[in-house]
Design an enzyme around this catalytic site. Structure first.
Site: not given
Length: 412
Positions: A16, A97, A126, A177
């Site tokens: 990605d 994050r 996220d 995922s």
């Protein structure tokens, strides 16, 4: 650079974000700076990831070994807050994050970027965490997502990678995922999207099957002001404490979590987590607080812990509210020092012993044996005063015919 005409990309090294480097350049005309952090997720070396980013067209590649920083400043704060979203999830992704974003913003300042890109979709938490953190640190920066904003879907990625001969291997896509770091591992999508489906063995990586555990493992964890500083008498850093407890609790199948979770964006999702070290350490820390926190302080902290976890989950790490709650939590840790002994076995971390020089547990007050120092006669006056409001209210109820009904007739 002074023109701030670059894009900083949160780069993982996978398909990605590798495709996103030239794709962003084509779509925006801006050069891309790739930023990669090691927060204990394992996998490839940072140098390998850096070279791949440059080979895919990044003009700069900024890599950081942030494992100690993550453990010291983020995992330990989550530990002191006993942070468990919805009572079970120890904020594996939510606490990484803000750290990643801080380094993205630093790179934007260092390399002259006006935009930060991330690889999140429009459905997840996220995207909110990255972008709210960005605007909380530097509100002049813009944020974009190639997948969400530029239509960079997987079939487009694969075709684009082949057409541009990007130096990335095309491997079979995982059915799940997965996001992981030293604090734990999050697994979702694919077969797990049907909440009736039980997890299969291939889902797990950090934990062994708790149904077939090795022999019981006894561990003693020493805390200083809410931070683990020794395991079984050996000095450890926060990172070392987490890693060791990941190994030992993971071997016993501790820390497997399966829940229907309320996402920030309003969607209910089925989530699996593995957090053996986090669960074991939080279990120990909570028990030490039971010994060391004063009664009302402890009651308030439980409420604050819950709210802190919810706000951090909801992308508010850098908010004034979390800052204030963090100050309270930090203050409560002044006397949270001592040792907790635990038994790790078959999926459970059970506290079997606790001791602390700063404990509020007083044996001479608690004992019912000879040596009891508690003045039991003092309870008479205490009960009279404590029950006075209820006594006065009950007298009023009797006066107006609203007294508690008591069964009539002979007692048999």
């Amino acid at each position: 650079m002074s023109d701030r005409n670059r894009i900083v990309l949160a780069y993982s090294g996978g398909l990605d974000t590798s495709v996103a480097i030239p794709y962003l350049k084509d779509r925006t005309g801006k050069d891309v700076v790739a930023v990669s952090l090691d927060v204990g997720q394992g996998g490839e070396r940072l140098e390998t990831i850096k070279q791949r980013a440059l080979a895919c067209g990044a003009v700069e590649s900024y890599v950081v070994d942030a494992r100690d920083e993550f453990a010291d400043e983020y995992c330990m704060m989550a530990l002191q807050a006993n942070a468990m979203y919805e009572g079970v999830y120890p904020l594996v992704s939510a606490i990484s994050r803000p750290l990643i974003t801080k380094h993205l913003v630093h790179a934007a300042h260092q390399f002259g970027a006006d935009t930060i890109a991330h690889g999140c979709t429009g459905k997840g938490n996220d995207q909110v965490r990255f972008e709210v953190s960005i605007m909380s640190i530097d509100p002049t920066l813009k944020a974009i997502s190639p997948i969400r904003d530029l239509g960079l879907m997987r079939d487009v990625e694969i075709a684009y990678a082949k057409e541009h001969k990007l130096p990335i291997e095309q491997t079979e896509k995982s059915p799940y995922s997965i996001d992981q770091n030293v604090w734990g591992r999050a697994i979702e999508t694919g077969y797990l999207e049907d909440p009736w489906n039980a997890p299969t063995k291939d889902v797990y990586s950090y934990t062994d099957d708790p149904a077939f555990p090795p022999v019981e493992d006894e561990v003693t964890i020493t805390f200083k002001k809410g931070i683990p500083v020794q395991i079984d008498g050996r000095d450890v850093t926060p990172l070392q404490a987490i890693e060791e407890m990941n190994r030992r609790a993971g071997a016993q199948g501790i820390g497997r979590i399966d829940l229907i979770e309320d996402r920030l964006v309003g969607i209910k999702s089925r989530e699996l987590y593995e957090a053996p070290g986090a669960i074991a350490l939080i279990t120990a820390h909570e028990e030490l607080e039971n010994c060391c926190l004063e009664r009302e302080q402890h009651r308030i902290k439980r409420d604050i812990d819950k709210r802190w976890g919810e706000l951090v989950y909801d992308a508010q790490w850098y908010s004034p509210a979390v800052k204030s709650l963090t100050a309270f939590i930090k203050d409560t840790q002044e006397y949270v020092s001592g040792q907790i002994r635990m038994s790790l076995h078959g999926g459970r971390a059970v506290v079997t012993g606790r001791r602390s020089d700063s404990s509020l547990y007083d044996y001479s007050l608690a004992t019912y044996e000879t040596g009891d120092s508690f003045d039991q006669k003092a309870s008479n006056g205490f009960i009279e005063i404590y029950g006075l409001p209820s006594k006065v209210a009950a007298a009023r109820d009797v006066k107006f015919g609203n007294a508690v009904e008591v069964p009539q007739g002979d007692v048999k």
